[in-house]
Design a protein around this motif. Structure first.
Motif, mmCIF file in Angstrom:
data_model
loop_
_atom_site.group_PDB
_atom_site.id
_atom_site.type_symbol
_atom_site.label_atom_id
_atom_site.label_comp_id
_atom_site.label_asym_id
_atom_site.label_seq_id
_atom_site.Cartn_x
_atom_site.Cartn_y
_atom_site.Cartn_z
ATOM 1 N N ALA A 255 20.520 -55.999 -19.802
ATOM 2 C CA ALA A 255 21.171 -54.927 -20.367
ATOM 3 C C ALA A 255 20.717 -53.985 -21.163
ATOM 4 N N TYR A 256 20.521 -52.818 -21.945
ATOM 5 C CA TYR A 256 19.684 -52.294 -21.679
ATOM 6 C C TYR A 256 20.218 -50.804 -23.271
ATOM 7 N N GLY A 257 19.713 -50.453 -24.288
ATOM 8 C CA GLY A 257 20.484 -49.719 -25.400
ATOM 9 C C GLY A 257 19.304 -48.131 -24.672
ATOM 10 N N GLY A 258 20.306 -46.920 -24.666
ATOM 11 C CA GLY A 258 19.997 -45.826 -24.723
ATOM 12 C C GLY A 258 19.122 -45.271 -25.564
ATOM 13 N N ALA A 259 19.340 -45.241 -26.495
ATOM 14 C CA ALA A 259 19.135 -45.307 -28.325
ATOM 15 C C ALA A 259 18.049 -45.902 -28.905
ATOM 16 N N ASP A 260 16.865 -46.835 -27.891
ATOM 17 C CA ASP A 260 16.687 -47.507 -28.572
ATOM 18 C C ASP A 260 15.433 -47.187 -28.937
ATOM 19 N N LEU A 261 15.070 -47.062 -30.304
ATOM 20 C CA LEU A 261 13.040 -47.042 -30.567
ATOM 21 C C LEU A 261 12.490 -47.643 -30.246
ATOM 22 N N ARG A 262 12.589 -49.225 -30.322
ATOM 23 C CA ARG A 262 12.286 -50.080 -30.906
ATOM 24 C C ARG A 262 11.700 -50.701 -29.298
ATOM 25 N N VAL A 263 12.237 -51.171 -28.702
ATOM 26 C CA VAL A 263 12.391 -51.400 -27.606
ATOM 27 C C VAL A 263 12.851 -50.275 -26.212
ATOM 28 N N PRO A 264 12.078 -49.319 -26.124
ATOM 29 C CA PRO A 264 12.844 -47.856 -25.192
ATOM 30 C C PRO A 264 12.909 -48.238 -24.158
ATOM 31 N N LEU A 265 14.331 -47.105 -23.558
ATOM 32 C CA LEU A 265 14.544 -47.383 -22.397
ATOM 33 C C LEU A 265 13.615 -47.991 -21.233
ATOM 34 N N TYR A 266 12.465 -47.422 -21.503
ATOM 35 C CA TYR A 266 11.946 -47.151 -19.539
ATOM 36 C C TYR A 266 11.427 -48.517 -20.066
ATOM 37 N N HIS A 267 11.044 -49.397 -21.063
ATOM 38 C CA HIS A 267 11.007 -50.547 -20.742
ATOM 39 C C HIS A 267 11.903 -51.732 -19.164
ATOM 40 N N GLY A 268 12.868 -51.180 -19.830
ATOM 41 C CA GLY A 268 13.902 -52.144 -18.886
ATOM 42 C C GLY A 268 14.391 -51.346 -17.936
ATOM 43 N N ARG A 269 14.057 -49.931 -17.435
ATOM 44 C CA ARG A 269 14.641 -48.989 -16.035
ATOM 45 C C ARG A 269 13.789 -49.276 -15.178
ATOM 46 N N LYS A 270 12.166 -49.490 -15.730
ATOM 47 C CA LYS A 270 10.609 -49.347 -14.695
ATOM 48 C C LYS A 270 10.952 -51.043 -14.388
ATOM 49 N N LEU A 271 11.769 -51.797 -14.946
ATOM 50 C CA LEU A 271 11.433 -53.541 -14.404
ATOM 51 C C LEU A 271 12.581 -53.194 -13.513
ATOM 52 N N PHE A 272 13.796 -52.613 -13.653
ATOM 53 C CA PHE A 272 14.335 -52.689 -13.330
ATOM 54 C C PHE A 272 14.402 -51.713 -11.813
ATOM 55 N N ASP A 273 14.019 -51.213 -11.668
ATOM 56 C CA ASP A 273 13.153 -50.442 -10.172
ATOM 57 C C ASP A 273 12.726 -51.420 -9.590
ATOM 58 N N ALA A 274 11.684 -52.038 -10.702
ATOM 59 C CA ALA A 274 10.882 -52.941 -9.474
ATOM 60 C C ALA A 274 11.526 -54.470 -8.892
ATOM 61 N N VAL A 275 12.745 -54.741 -9.795
ATOM 62 C CA VAL A 275 12.540 -55.906 -9.311
ATOM 63 C C VAL A 275 13.603 -56.021 -8.255
ATOM 64 N N LYS A 276 14.542 -54.775 -8.215
ATOM 65 C CA LYS A 276 15.550 -54.722 -7.097
ATOM 66 C C LYS A 276 15.381 -54.263 -5.215
ATOM 67 N N ARG A 277 13.954 -53.896 -5.793
ATOM 68 C CA ARG A 277 13.429 -54.144 -4.409
ATOM 69 C C ARG A 277 13.438 -55.229 -3.600
ATOM 70 N N SER A 278 13.469 -56.561 -4.264
ATOM 71 C CA SER A 278 13.459 -58.002 -3.567
ATOM 72 C C SER A 278 14.311 -58.349 -3.735
ATOM 73 N N ASN A 279 15.636 -58.020 -5.248
ATOM 74 C CA ASN A 279 15.721 -59.491 -5.131
ATOM 75 C C ASN A 279 17.456 -58.214 -5.377
ATOM 76 N N LYS A 280 18.056 -59.027 -4.907
ATOM 77 C CA LYS A 280 19.771 -57.811 -4.804
ATOM 78 C C LYS A 280 20.430 -58.234 -6.068
ATOM 79 N N ASP A 281 20.074 -59.665 -6.726
ATOM 80 C CA ASP A 281 21.241 -60.231 -7.293
ATOM 81 C C ASP A 281 20.453 -59.871 -8.976
ATOM 82 N N VAL A 282 20.866 -58.541 -9.274
ATOM 83 C CA VAL A 282 20.365 -57.823 -10.097
ATOM 84 C C VAL A 282 21.701 -56.734 -10.834
ATOM 85 N N GLU A 283 22.138 -57.471 -12.541
ATOM 86 C CA GLU A 283 22.487 -56.519 -12.882
ATOM 87 C C GLU A 283 22.104 -56.006 -13.313
ATOM 88 N N TRP A 284 22.607 -54.340 -13.708
ATOM 89 C CA TRP A 284 21.705 -53.332 -14.655
ATOM 90 C C TRP A 284 23.086 -52.557 -15.994
#
Length: 677
Positions: A612-641
């Motif tokens: 879970a991530y915040g779209g207006a986060d300046l401390r840990v911007p959204l791209y941290h979560g987005r890039k991870l989700f894009d990488a994880v979902k290729r091999s892990n189908k049990d990911v909630e975003w």
């Protein structure tokens, strides 16, 4: 005066868990009733603050109107009458402070607006206790707040002017405010101190030290400017404004980001002019010392010695004398120097056993009234008024009145030994009415990471999880502050390494004690805690069956380089002077960064995962979560975003908190089940 303290609070308070206070607690719950609603834990608090007037005759507090907005109310203690003196029809009163016995200063906020939608500054206002002589002093940038009464429309100070978090003299219409100058990287470049007349709006700037722009200010016990810090690169300089000649002189220079053996932080001034500082000369634990302004040296012995904890606290001053020093060990306590306050503390503690009871009085109190904020591990904060003449307590309000303490969980601090022998303070919250054996467990990792995780007291996250049947384990892994310099430094450059081992070792300790079911353990956390969640799943897949990461760092290198989606608020100076030592150098430690990057090792994240991530986060911007989700979902189908578009580094809106923790409840039930299943 030298007062020595060993570990206090939980060692005594743990034996008082089952005490029922008719003043504070609702009736005990019966077996089989429904779980406490999520809103009881994560709704907005009903009462968050109260302050006695300087003479102790009145009390200012926030009160809700019919629309749920916080208004500023004044209680006359002699007859308990209350009058709402300020508010907004479309927003909330935020911070407030007494200007003098007849006048209050306050700013605005909107608890129903997410950070991503905030395009305004809080402004600053003043009003008399009868609701008259209302004045807007500082602009509210980007939005119009509608006051509940007429307000003067004279010239206002600019939006970047804020209330000083120090009360000042409280004996005139004048206060001190801060005008903050921000850099392009969102960091604070300079802070001007300005004297402001809350009736006329007149301003007088305070001269700064001659060596650079000021970053922070301290007032003395008489409410006069006394200390200021300036920063040059990584060096922080502390300056003293000598009242004898009105000139600034430099007291000390230290590393602004890493401290050092001679580093110290100002604590405050006593009414007679003595400066108290917090330092650690030739010792591991920080403590408060008297600082000699003439020689530039700390006294040989500390005033308070907490032994197992770094000192954190404040001076308690009233009636022209130092009454005591408030501190946090495992929980909040106080060393009273004043016999009358020591007696009052004992009286309140007898009335409210098993609770932390924080007492405060007016700056020049003329009454027997003492404001009390009371809490325990099971009881959220409650505000009360103690009359020293009658010895009676009267209740003012509760922060969370929907919480029944009888249904909450016991919490305690224990010590776990890590694999290399380092001791790890670890908090345990044990579900109510559980046998305490082989429970499903959530390992909750604090953010920071270079902060203290918690203290003994009610916490919405751990209590919510415990209310659903989960044992909650919260390790104060190496790198956490508050437990000594050695514990802090042991965490330098240990992201994903020894810091991670501490979390795993505490988890295995709970299993070895027979408390945690080894087949039903989930790791969770926000910010650094989210990073540790991901690294825990990667490094110890046999230990954690699932993970919950919200607003978590997914790659250390991105903290330095990632800015293409939304700017980070991590300052350039911190990246240059602090992070290379604390976290690692992106060039010298490139191999370590790769080995401890959840993003680069996403293929190893095979367990069920909630992100879970915040779209207006300046401390840990959204791209941290987005890039991870894009990488994880290729091999892990049990990911909630889930993305909360307008939220920042944490959840401000009630609807966000209810949605997120509802998802957490469902996720945990599915993956590690409830106790007894």
């Amino acid at each position: 005066m030298h007062i020595r303290f060993s570990r206090v609070g939980a060692a005594v308070l743990r034996y008082a868990f089952v005490l029922h206070l008719s003043l504070l607690a609702a009736a005990s719950s019966s077996a089989g009733e429904q779980p406490v609603p999520i809103a009881a834990f994560f709704g907005n608090v009903s009462m968050s603050n109260a302050r006695l007037s300087p003479d102790g005759k009145r009390l200012a507090m926030l009160v809700n109107n019919e629309q749920g907005h916080d208004q500023l109310g004044v209680v006359t203690l002699a007859d308990k009458s209350i009058k709402v003196v300020a508010g907004f029809s479309n927003a909330d009163v935020g911070h407030f402070e007494w200007v003098n016995n007849e006048r209050l200063l306050y700013d605005s906020r909107d608890k129903n607006t997410a950070p991503g939608e905030e395009r305004y500054a809080p402004g600053l206002f003043a009003v008399n206790i009868d609701g008259g002589v209302r004045r807007q002093l500082v602009e509210v940038s980007g939005r119009s707040f509608v006051s509940s009464g007429a307000s003067s429309e004279r010239e206002k100070m600019p939006w970047n002017t804020f209330m000083l978090d120090q009360p000042g003299a409280q004996d005139s219409n004048w206060v001190y405010v801060e005008k903050v100058h921000f850099g392009s990287d969102h960091s604070v470049e300079a802070v001007e101190l300005i004297r402001l007349d809350t009736v006329s709006g007149r301003t007088d700037p305070v001269p700064e030290p001659g060596q650079g722009r000021a970053r922070a200010w301290w007032l003395d016990a008489k409410g006069r400017p006394a200390l200021a810090t300036t920063v040059d690169g990584k060096l922080e300089m502390l300056h003293y404004l000598d009242p004898k000649d009105g000139r600034w002189r430099k007291l000390a220079t230290q590393d602004a980001y890493l401290g050092g053996k001679d580093a110290f932080t100002p604590l405050g001034f006593s009414p007679e002019g003595s400066l108290y500082v917090v330092g650690r000369p030739h010792r591991d634990k920080a403590a408060p010392f008297v600082y000699d302004l003439a020689t530039g040296k700390m006294a040989a012995r500390p005033l308070v010695d907490l032994e197992a904890f770094d000192f954190s606290g404040e001076l308690v001053v009233s009636a022209g004398k130092l009454l005591g020093i408030r501190y946090t060990a495992d929980t909040v306590g106080v060393a009273w120097f004043d016999p009358a306050m020591k007696e009052a503390q004992a009286a309140v503690d007898r009335l409210l056993p098993g609770h932390v009871n924080v007492l405060s009085v007016g700056l020049r109190s003329e009454t027997p009234f003492v404001l009390v904020r009371s809490w325990s591990d099971r009881q959220p904060g409650v505000f009360l008024l103690f009359d020293r003449q009658t010895g009676k307590l009267s209740r003012l309000g509760s922060s969370r009145p929907a919480i029944d303490p009888a249904r909450m969980a016991a919490q305690d601090l224990t010590i776990v030994t890590a694999r290399d022998g380092r001791t790890i303070p670890t908090w345990l919250t044990v579900p109510n009415n559980s046998a305490g054996k082989k429970l499903p467990m959530v390992v909750l990792v604090h953010g920071g990471p270079y902060v203290r995780g918690r203290q003994w007291g009610w916490d919405s996250e751990s209590q919510f999880l415990a209310s659903r049947g989960y044992l909650v384990l919260e390790p104060e892994f190496r790198g956490s502050t508050g437990y000594g310099e050695a514990h802090f430094r042991a965490g330098w450059k240990q992201w994903g390494l020894a810091m991670q081992d501490d979390i795993a070792d505490a988890t295995r300790w709970a299993i070895a004690q027979g408390m945690a079911d080894p087949q039903r353990i989930c790791i969770a956390g926000a910010s650094y805690g989210g990073y540790a969640t991901l690294m825990g799943l990667i490094r110890d897949p046999d230990l954690y069956k699932c993970g919950i990461d919200w607003v978590g760092v997914t790659d250390i290198e991105l903290l330095y380089t990632g800015s293409w989606t939304r700017d980070s608020d991590t300052s350039d100076a911190y990246k240059r002077y602090g992070m290379p030592t604390l976290v690692g150098d992106p060039a010298k430690d490139a191999a370590q960064f790769a080995a401890t990057s959840p993003l680069k090792q996403a293929v190893r994240l095979t367990q069920p995962l909630l992100l879970a991530y915040g779209g207006a986060d300046l401390r840990v911007p959204l791209y941290h979560g987005r890039k991870l989700f894009d990488a994880v979902k290729r091999s892990n189908k049990d990911v909630e975003w889930v993305v909360y578009d307008d939220e920042a580094h944490g959840w401000k809106l009630v609807e966000t908190r209810l949605d997120f923790w509802g998802r957490v409840e469902t996720f945990l039930r599915k993956n590690i089940g409830k106790a007894g299943q």
